[in-house]
Design a protein around this motif. Structure first.
Motif, PDB file in Angstrom:
ATOM      1  N   THR A   1     -44.969  20.942  -1.983  1.00 21.82           N
ATOM      2  CA  THR A   1     -45.379  19.767  -2.412  1.00 21.82           C
ATOM      3  C   THR A   1     -46.932  20.050  -2.569  1.00 21.82           C
ATOM      4  OG1 THR A   1     -43.819  18.722  -0.639  1.00 21.82           O
ATOM      5  CG2 THR A   1     -45.832  17.698  -1.283  1.00 21.82           C
ATOM      6  N   THR A   2     -47.315  19.721  -3.606  1.00 25.32           N
ATOM      7  CA  THR A   2     -48.748  19.668  -3.986  1.00 25.32           C
ATOM      8  C   THR A   2     -49.637  18.507  -3.322  1.00 25.32           C
ATOM      9  OG1 THR A   2     -48.562  18.092  -6.091  1.00 25.32           O
ATOM     10  CG2 THR A   2     -48.227  20.767  -6.222  1.00 25.32           C
ATOM     11  N   LYS A   3     -50.955  18.760  -3.482  1.00 24.55           N
ATOM     12  CA  LYS A   3     -51.795  17.678  -2.754  1.00 24.55           C
ATOM     13  C   LYS A   3     -52.031  16.348  -3.685  1.00 24.55           C
ATOM     14  CE  LYS A   3     -54.681  20.576  -0.022  1.00 24.55           C
ATOM     15  NZ  LYS A   3     -55.000  21.972  -0.545  1.00 24.55           N
ATOM     16  N   GLU A   4     -51.620  16.427  -4.873  1.00 25.35           N
ATOM     17  CA  GLU A   4     -51.468  15.279  -5.802  1.00 25.35           C
ATOM     18  C   GLU A   4     -50.460  14.296  -5.303  1.00 25.35           C
ATOM     19  OE1 GLU A   4     -51.771  14.705 -10.451  1.00 25.35           O
ATOM     20  OE2 GLU A   4     -51.851  16.901  -9.683  1.00 25.35           O
ATOM     21  N   LYS A   5     -51.061  12.717  -5.312  1.00 28.14           N
ATOM     22  CA  LYS A   5     -50.051  11.812  -4.960  1.00 28.14           C
ATOM     23  C   LYS A   5     -49.470  11.334  -5.987  1.00 28.14           C
ATOM     24  CE  LYS A   5     -50.517   7.431  -2.152  1.00 28.14           C
ATOM     25  NZ  LYS A   5     -50.499   6.453  -3.421  1.00 28.14           N
ATOM     26  N   PRO A   6     -48.145  11.318  -6.301  1.00 24.48           N
ATOM     27  CA  PRO A   6     -47.204  10.713  -7.193  1.00 24.48           C
ATOM     28  C   PRO A   6     -47.543   9.353  -7.778  1.00 24.48           C
ATOM     29  CG  PRO A   6     -45.875  11.800  -5.679  1.00 24.48           C
ATOM     30  CD  PRO A   6     -46.878  11.630  -5.022  1.00 24.48           C
ATOM     31  N   GLN A   7     -47.821   9.282  -9.067  1.00 24.88           N
ATOM     32  CA  GLN A   7     -48.334   8.090  -9.673  1.00 24.88           C
ATOM     33  C   GLN A   7     -47.361   7.067 -10.032  1.00 24.88           C
ATOM     34  OE1 GLN A   7     -51.896   7.151  -9.702  1.00 24.88           O
ATOM     35  NE2 GLN A   7     -51.769   8.851  -8.246  1.00 24.88           N
ATOM     36  N   TRP A   8     -45.841   7.426  -9.852  1.00 25.95           N
ATOM     37  CA  TRP A   8     -44.790   6.561 -10.349  1.00 25.95           C
ATOM     38  C   TRP A   8     -45.114   5.383  -9.687  1.00 25.95           C
ATOM     39  CZ3 TRP A   8     -42.289  11.689  -8.888  1.00 25.95           C
ATOM     40  CH2 TRP A   8     -42.222  12.527  -9.892  1.00 25.95           C
ATOM     41  N   CYS A   9     -44.518   4.140 -10.388  1.00 26.18           N
ATOM     42  CA  CYS A   9     -44.348   2.875  -9.928  1.00 26.18           C
ATOM     43  C   CYS A   9     -43.504   2.873  -8.572  1.00 26.18           C
ATOM     44  CB  CYS A   9     -43.469   1.891 -10.700  1.00 26.18           C
ATOM     45  SG  CYS A   9     -44.360   2.158 -12.262  1.00 26.18           S
ATOM     46  N   PRO A  10     -43.720   2.179  -7.340  1.00 27.42           N
ATOM     47  CA  PRO A  10     -42.849   2.043  -6.307  1.00 27.42           C
ATOM     48  C   PRO A  10     -41.349   1.614  -6.592  1.00 27.42           C
ATOM     49  CG  PRO A  10     -44.914   0.948  -5.852  1.00 27.42           C
ATOM     50  CD  PRO A  10     -45.031   1.079  -7.334  1.00 27.42           C
ATOM     51  N   GLY A  11     -40.671   2.445  -6.194  1.00 33.78           N
ATOM     52  CA  GLY A  11     -38.994   2.115  -6.460  1.00 33.78           C
ATOM     53  C   GLY A  11     -38.395   2.896  -7.518  1.00 33.78           C
ATOM     54  N   CYS A  12     -39.295   3.630  -8.066  1.00 32.49           N
ATOM     55  CA  CYS A  12     -39.054   4.406  -9.659  1.00 32.49           C
ATOM     56  C   CYS A  12     -38.029   5.493  -8.926  1.00 32.49           C
ATOM     57  CB  CYS A  12     -40.069   4.889 -10.082  1.00 32.49           C
ATOM     58  SG  CYS A  12     -39.627   6.194 -11.487  1.00 32.49           S
ATOM     59  N   GLY A  13     -36.898   5.767  -9.809  1.00 40.83           N
ATOM     60  CA  GLY A  13     -35.942   6.643  -9.778  1.00 40.83           C
ATOM     61  C   GLY A  13     -36.294   8.041  -9.802  1.00 40.83           C
ATOM     62  N   ASN A  14     -37.808   8.283 -10.215  1.00 38.61           N
ATOM     63  CA  ASN A  14     -38.188   9.677 -10.445  1.00 38.61           C
ATOM     64  C   ASN A  14     -38.643  10.445  -9.177  1.00 38.61           C
ATOM     65  OD1 ASN A  14     -38.241   9.976 -13.054  1.00 38.61           O
ATOM     66  ND2 ASN A  14     -40.421   8.896 -13.534  1.00 38.61           N
ATOM     67  N   PHE A  15     -38.755   9.229  -7.860  1.00 37.59           N
ATOM     68  CA  PHE A  15     -39.271  10.064  -6.684  1.00 37.59           C
ATOM     69  C   PHE A  15     -37.838  10.622  -6.064  1.00 37.59           C
ATOM     70  CE2 PHE A  15     -42.177   6.366  -6.909  1.00 37.59           C
ATOM     71  CZ  PHE A  15     -43.215   7.263  -6.040  1.00 37.59           C
ATOM     72  N   SER A  16     -36.509  10.139  -6.095  1.00 34.35           N
ATOM     73  CA  SER A  16     -35.697  10.861  -5.545  1.00 34.35           C
ATOM     74  C   SER A  16     -34.965  11.972  -6.372  1.00 34.35           C
ATOM     75  CB  SER A  16     -34.295   9.684  -5.494  1.00 34.35           C
ATOM     76  OG  SER A  16     -34.031   9.234  -6.445  1.00 34.35           O
ATOM     77  N   LEU A  17     -35.302  11.903  -7.572  1.00 37.57           N
ATOM     78  CA  LEU A  17     -34.903  12.954  -8.672  1.00 37.57           C
ATOM     79  C   LEU A  17     -35.954  14.186  -8.195  1.00 37.57           C
ATOM     80  CD1 LEU A  17     -34.806  12.847 -12.269  1.00 37.57           C
ATOM     81  CD2 LEU A  17     -35.532  14.883 -11.258  1.00 37.57           C
ATOM     82  N   HIS A  18     -37.118  14.111  -8.155  1.00 37.17           N
ATOM     83  CA  HIS A  18     -38.176  14.905  -7.690  1.00 37.17           C
ATOM     84  C   HIS A  18     -37.834  15.325  -6.202  1.00 37.17           C
ATOM     85  CE1 HIS A  18     -42.140  16.781  -7.277  1.00 37.17           C
ATOM     86  NE2 HIS A  18     -42.160  16.067  -6.355  1.00 37.17           N
ATOM     87  N   MET A  19     -37.464  14.872  -5.336  1.00 35.74           N
ATOM     88  CA  MET A  19     -37.011  15.156  -3.912  1.00 35.74           C
ATOM     89  C   MET A  19     -35.742  16.211  -3.856  1.00 35.74           C
ATOM     90  SD  MET A  19     -39.426  14.156  -1.870  1.00 35.74           S
ATOM     91  CE  MET A  19     -38.848  14.640  -0.137  1.00 35.74           C
ATOM     92  N   ALA A  20     -34.770  15.729  -4.990  1.00 33.31           N
ATOM     93  CA  ALA A  20     -33.519  16.563  -4.839  1.00 33.31           C
ATOM     94  C   ALA A  20     -33.915  17.808  -5.722  1.00 33.31           C
ATOM     95  CB  ALA A  20     -32.407  15.768  -5.879  1.00 33.31           C
ATOM     96  N   LEU A  21     -34.828  17.844  -6.540  1.00 32.72           N
ATOM     97  CA  LEU A  21     -35.184  19.156  -7.355  1.00 32.72           C
ATOM     98  C   LEU A  21     -35.796  19.992  -6.400  1.00 32.72           C
ATOM     99  CD1 LEU A  21     -35.061  20.920  -9.565  1.00 32.72           C
ATOM    100  CD2 LEU A  21     -37.332  19.662 -10.489  1.00 32.72           C
ATOM    101  N   LYS A  22     -36.894  19.444  -5.559  1.00 36.52           N
ATOM    102  CA  LYS A  22     -37.586  20.175  -4.443  1.00 36.52           C
ATOM    103  C   LYS A  22     -36.762  20.721  -3.604  1.00 36.52           C
ATOM    104  CE  LYS A  22     -41.072  17.748  -3.176  1.00 36.52           C
ATOM    105  NZ  LYS A  22     -42.420  17.280  -2.522  1.00 36.52           N
TER     106      LYS A  22
END
Ligand SMILES: Cc1ncc(C[n+]2csc(CCOP(=O)(O)OP(=O)(O)O)c2C)c(N)n1
Ligand code: SF4
Ligand SMILES: [Mg+2]
Length: 288
Positions: free
Chosen positions: A8-29
């Motif tokens: 995990t980097t120090k940068e805070k994700p800039q995606w909109c709350p609820g965006c599907g990118n969050f779970s995709l990202h967690m799954a990849l990590k």
């Protein structure tokens, strides 16, 4: 071996709350952590878009390239050093629109890397124009009276053009997504995963609920080595008028990778070869 925390980097994700990118990202990590792939041997290449911010937030090597160009950059890195684990990520506009020629020819080439498409059915970053994955009739910023074009079918194209690992998952199911990502990363060859990824801000048609009502998982009775069956499954979304949308591994085959057959790369990665300065200077001299 890296933990989720180390990835995990120090940068805070800039995606909109609820965006599907969050779970995709967690799954990849999660997939990278569970496979124990060292961070310093992993590179994530992206194009441009909301999807393509992915490598800002994951603590591996990253390369944010041009819109539609994540594949050629990723392929170049892999061919320079095929000991690295390479992942390319794109949005659906990036991968199936402007980058579609790279998409097609990657399946023939079969370079060993994983290609993940954040398939949200719109151009998200530029605030909601139609993409190749926008459904016919869908109203978007660029199609206010309804989209006149039919939707692209990436899975059918991937199978038809020689894909060796062709899969689709849903961003609403993180554990399943992680499992398929792990299979894709372990696959020796070009592994392609289309992720149905809700864009909560600009795609008001394909919502989490809309997908949940239509998707189903390919079960144990499904034979992923049967190319004809895979093609029929890939077409099911269209033949069912988007009422039945299968997810899972549609097709898988073992085929030699590009780098395993390139004579220059067989012995050792390109980066470990001696630089033949004399030969380079001689070649340059011929053009002076
Ligand atoms: C060559 C080029 N054309 C157009 C753009 C403008 N642009 C930036 S992001 C984007 C759309 C991104 O959509 P998609 O690839 O689906 O990713 P998303 O934002 O939906 O994740 C466009 C058209 C650009 N940056 N470069
Ligand atoms: S615009 Fe859509 S894809 Fe982009 S971050 Fe927001 S919800 Fe996600
Ligand atoms: Mg998109």
């Amino acid at each position: 071996m890296s933990t989720m925390e180390e990835l995990t980097t120090k940068e805070k994700p800039q995606w909109c709350p609820g965006c599907g990118n969050f779970s995709l990202h967690m799954a990849l990590k999660g997939a990278l952590a569970e496979l124990g792939i060292p961070r310093e041997k992993t590179v994530i290449c992206t194009g441009i878009g909301c999807a393509s911010k992915s490598n800002h937030y994951i603590n591996v090597y990253g390369y944010e390239s041009l819109h539609g160009r994540s594949i050629p950059v990723a392929a170049g890195i892999k061919l320079a050093n095929h000991e690295l684990t390479i992942i390319a990520e794109s949005g659906d506009g990036d991968g199936y629109g402007i980058g579609s020629a790279h998409f097609l020819h990657s399946f023939r080439r079969n370079i060993d890397m994983t290609y993940i498409i954040h398939d949200n059915g719109v151009y998200g970053l530029t605030t909601g124009q139609a993409s190749p994955m926008s459904q016919k009739g869908m109203k978007t910023k660029s199609t206010p009276h309804g989209n006149l074009e039919t939707q692209f079918n990436p899975l059918a194209v991937a199978i038809a053009t020689g894909g060796t690992f062709v899969a689709r998952v849903f961003a609403g199911d993180i554990m399943y997504m992680k499992d398929i990502f792990k299979q894709a990363i372990l696959h020796k060859g070009f592994a392609f995963v289309d992720v149905l990824q809700p864009c909560v801000s600009f795609n008001k048609l394909n919502t989490y609920q809309w997908w949940q009502q239509r998707i189903y998982k390919l079960d144990n009775t499904y034979e992923s080595k049967d190319k004809s069956a895979a093609f029929v499954k890939a077409l099911e979304e269209t033949t069912s008028n988007y009422e039945k949308i299968p997810i899972g591994v549609f097709y898988k085959e073992e085929r030699p990778t590009y780098e395993s057959e390139a004579p220059q790369l067989k012995e050792k990665p390109l980066v470990k070869h001696e630089l033949a300065i004399d030969a380079i200077e001689k070649a340059i001299d011929e053009f002076i």
